[in-house]
Motif scaffolding. Structure first.
Motif: not given
Length: 218
Positions: A156-177
């Motif tokens: 898209g136009d901007r994207a970030v991958l989020l993971t839990r700061a505590s252990d790096g689990s549960q990734p989720e990609l948030f993005f904008t189009v």
């Protein structure tokens, strides 16, 4: 992205037609002291045709055509006219299954009837979801210190991958189009609670995010 539980049910939509209907009925009733001399309707008078609903597509402030999708009686966010009305058509079952490693076939369950513009592909072991995210939720989640945020190029136009700061689990990609925000969540194994599947899950999210860009832009 807060749970590995398969998202088969979501919070209900907003419905408020009953109150309006009762109020309308109340206004048509005579009070105990009201007049009863109203003239009956003239049977020979022509019957007016009902007023038609607006059929022209609404436009944005810039004049660009937009669409409004209705889910469970509630209007969803307004998006570009070219975006598929059915989120389950953004990818095929084969594309989702391949991105998730090809170990099992993930099938689209159909658009969610509870959340605006949302679809989940699932199997007995895995699932992947795509959903529309409103502006407030996007800003709040992507800036939450409970998650580690890493920029992702090519989605898209901007994207970030989020993971839990505590252990790096549960990734989720948030993005904008354009002016709309989306999130993709992949879960390779419903029973896993650690970060062992994070590399495979984040790779699937990024690959499908790159494929989705053109369809979501319209």
């Amino acid at each position: 992205m807060f749970s590995k539980v398969f998202p088969t049910a979501f919070s209900g939509g907003r419905r408020a037609l009953l109150v309006a209907g009762l109020a309308l009925a109340a206004t048509g009733c005579s009070s105990s002291g009201g007049s009863t001399d109203a003239a009956p309707p003239n049977p020979s008078a022509p019957i007016s045709a009902p007023t038609s609903a607006q059929t022209s597509a609404p436009t944005s402030p810039t004049g660009a055509a937009t669409i409004t999708v209705t889910v469970s009686g509630d209007p969803s966010a307004v998006g570009p006219a070219g975006r598929p009305a059915d989120p389950c058509t953004v990818w095929t079952n084969a594309q989702v299954s391949a991105a998730m490693g090809g170990g099992s076939q993930l099938l689209a369950e159909g658009p969610s009837t509870e959340r605006p513009w949302s679809c989940t592909w699932g199997s007995r072991r895995s699932y992947l979801s795509l959903r529309l995210v409103d502006d407030a939720a996007f800003a709040r989640t992507t800036s939450d210190p409970a998650f580690t945020s890493v920029p992702v190029a090519g989605v898209g136009d901007r994207a970030v991958l989020l993971t839990r700061a505590s252990d790096g689990s549960q990734p989720e990609l948030f993005f904008t189009v354009g002016s709309s925000h989306y999130a993709i969540e992949a879960v390779a194994d419903r029973s896993a609670t650690d970060a062992s599947n994070t590399p495979a899950e984040s790779a699937a999210e990024e690959a499908l995010g790159r494929q989705a860009g053109a369809k979501l832009r319209g």
